[in-house]
Structures are given as structure tokens and as C-alpha cells.
Design an enzyme around this catalytic site. Structure first.
Site, PDB file in Angstrom:
ATOM      1  N   HIS A   1       0.815  -1.408  -0.116  1.00 42.26           N
ATOM      2  CA  HIS A   1      -0.013  -0.019  -0.088  1.00 42.26           C
ATOM      3  C   HIS A   1       1.007   1.309  -0.043  1.00 42.26           C
ATOM      4  CE1 HIS A   1       0.330  -0.086   4.651  1.00 42.26           C
ATOM      5  NE2 HIS A   1       0.213   1.290   4.305  1.00 42.26           N
TER       6      HIS A   1
ATOM      7  N   SER B   1       4.192   2.757   8.186  1.00 43.72           N
ATOM      8  CA  SER B   1       3.645   1.525   7.125  1.00 43.72           C
ATOM      9  C   SER B   1       5.032   1.184   6.540  1.00 43.72           C
ATOM     10  CB  SER B   1       2.925   2.146   6.074  1.00 43.72           C
ATOM     11  OG  SER B   1       1.474   1.957   6.551  1.00 43.72           O
TER      12      SER B   1
ATOM     13  N   ASP C   1       0.119  -7.697   1.789  1.00 44.97           N
ATOM     14  CA  ASP C   1       0.468  -6.122   1.549  1.00 44.97           C
ATOM     15  C   ASP C   1       2.133  -6.176   1.620  1.00 44.97           C
ATOM     16  OD1 ASP C   1       0.576  -3.512   1.790  1.00 44.97           O
ATOM     17  OD2 ASP C   1      -0.292  -3.273   3.604  1.00 44.97           O
TER      18      ASP C   1
END
Ligand SMILES: *[C@@H]1O[C@H](CO)[C@@H](O)[C@H](O)[C@H]1NC(C)=O
Ligand SMILES: *[C@@H]1O[C@H](CO)[C@@H](O)[C@H](O)[C@H]1NC(C)=O
Length: 248
Positions: free
Chosen positions: A65, A201, A108
Site C-alpha cells: 500500500h 507503514s 501487503d
């Protein structure tokens, strides 16, 4: 990072993390020489950043992402505003997992091939990846690092880190039926205020010196646990993708 949060909340059922550590401490400078700071633009051309980690001389691993345009990786940084010792390298090719689902955030994981090899030295090093049979167990305490936002909503210049306990997968499954313990890790004690935040992230969950997880997303409300990609479940994909990226 705050822009990122607002954007993601608007489009995703869960909140991906932009890159911040809450209630952690500043890392000892260059004690995590595999850490990469990734700058990019999202599909709306909003500037964003993620964490990542060096797994080969010219390969950085991060979350799928964190895909975007004009991706640039900074290696060897502690204070992200300082350019001393850093290597700033453009991404030549980004390879997100083919089955990454931007709604459920399964798979992911992404590899970035850099335009040229990094110069490995005392502040820029690769980190080991797990074997496919490695299984991180609940109760194990690991560390995650990032340049994500702080509790007072400011962005730190210096890399922050925090210890996190791996949880029983049931705790994440209870919060979302999309949680899949065979490819994800449930991380962070619900009774603890410490956790990752937006901007973290793509950063690694490091257990005994091995990168076992990738910061993926958090549930709303934002109390722990959080969901990480379980790297040991992607070893076949990794081998195949590394081979493809190595081709000229
Ligand atoms: C935010 O918190 C950090 C870490 O505690 C601190 O160093 C910084 O000065 C704070 N910034 C503001 C604007 O309060
Ligand atoms: C969990 O992930 C594995 C590996 O991708 C997959 O085979 C399995 O069907 C998934 N389980 C669920 C309940 O979706």
C-alpha cells in the site's frame, strides 16, 4: 502524514499506517542500518512517506500500500532532515504483490528495485529474512521502527522504535474477519498504549535480528493490536520476484 491518514480513512475500511511510532523512544543513531525512508506521491499526487528495509544491495522491502509514483529511497538516515551519510536512490522498478487487495489489505508486501546498488557500510546494511518454516509465535517480543507521527501529532526527524508483543491471531480475527493468521501477524498488546501510527507503514517487525513482519494496518478505533504482513509466508513469492527484478 496527516494528509495520508485522512485520505486513507476516506477510501479504506481500515486505516493503513503512514509511518509513526506512538510512545516509543528514539533509536540509537544507526543501530538499525537496514531502515529505509521512502518518499513517493500517491494517485492523487499527495506526497507521502513510508518505512522500508534493505534486503539486498539494490532491493528494499515495504508494504504494497506504499506504492506510488516518483518513489525515492533514503538509506543511512537517522535524522531524516540531515543528509550526512545518507544515500538517496531512485526506485527503478516497484513490484507490489500481484494479489494485493487494497480493500482487505491482504498480501501487503512489495519489493523495490533501486536504480543502482547501495554502498554497504557501517550505516547501510541489509537485514536477514526468515525461512519459510519460521513461525513467529504469540508472546514473542519484537521491535518496530519508523519515522511516523508522534502522540502529539508532530513528525519526528529522528527514527523512533518500540517493542511490541506478538498476539494470538484470534485477537485480530475478533476485530476483522479479513484477518488471516497464515499470512499476517497480530502485533501489540491491547493493554499497552505503545504502537505504530500513521507513517510507520512498510517498516519491519524485527525479531531476534530477522525481519519477520511488515507494518500493514490498524483497526478503527486505533487501539492495538495491529496487523503486519507475515514475511515467512511469502518466501516463494520473494524468490520468484527477486529473480524477475534481477533480470536486466
Ligand atoms: C512532540 O513530542 C516530541 C516527543 O515527545 C517532542 O520532542 C516535541 O517537542 C513535541 N512537539 C510539540 C510541538 O509539542
Ligand atoms: C489465508 O491465506 C491463505 C494463503 O493465501 C489462503 O490459502 C487461505 O484460503 C486464507 N484463508 C482465508 C480464510 O481466507
Amino acid at each position: 502524514m496527516f494528509l495520508l491518514l485522512v485520505f486513507l480513512v476516506a477510501v479504506l475500511p481500515v486505516n493503513t499506517e503512514g509511518g509513526k511510532i506512538i510512545w516509543g523512544t528514539e533509536s540509537k543513531p544507526h543501530s538499525r542500518p537496514y531502515m529505509a525512508y521512502i518518499h513517493f506521491y500517491d494517485s492523487k499526487l499527495v506526497p507521502r512517506s513510508c518505512g522500508g528495509f534493505l534486503v539486498g544491495e539494490d532491493i528494499v522491502m515495504t508494504a504494497a500500500h506504499c506504492y506510488g509514483s516518483r518513489m525515492i529511497v533514503t538509506l543511512g538516515a537517522h535524522n531524516i532532515q540531515e543528509r550526512k551519510n545518507t544515500q538517496v536512490i531512485h526506485v527503478y522498478e516497484a513490484k507490489p504483490h500481484e494479489d494485493f487487495n487494497s480493500e482487505t489489505l491482504v498480501n501487503d508486501i512489495m519489493l523495490l528495485k533501486l536504480e543502482h546498488k547501495a554502498q554497504l557500510n557501517s550505516v547501510v546494511k541489509t537485514i536477514a529474512l526468515p525461512k519459510s518454516h519460521d513461525w513467529v509465535k504469540p508472546g514473542q517480543v519484537c521491535t518496530v521502527a519508523g519515522w511516523g507521527i508522534l502522540p502529539n501529532c508532530t513528525s519526528p526527524n529522528a527514527l523512533q522504535e518500540v517493542k511490541q508483543e506478538v498476539q494470538n491471531g484470534q485477537k485480530c480475527y475478533a476485530r476483522s474477519k479479513n484477518y488471516n493468521d497464515s499470512i499476517q501477524l497480530c502485533v501489540g498488546n491491547p493493554n499497552d498504549r505503545k504502537s505504530t501510527s500513521e507513517g510507520d507503514s512498510g517498516g519491519p517487525l524485527v525479531c531476534d535480528g530477522v525481519a519477520q513482519g511488515i507494518v500493514s494496518f490498524r483497526f478503527c478505533p486505533y487501539t492495538p493490536p495491529r496487523v503486519f504482513t507475515r514475511i515467512s509466508s511469502f518466501i516463494l513469492w520473494l524468490q520468484k520476484s527477486m529473480k524477475q527484478l534481477q533480470q536486466p
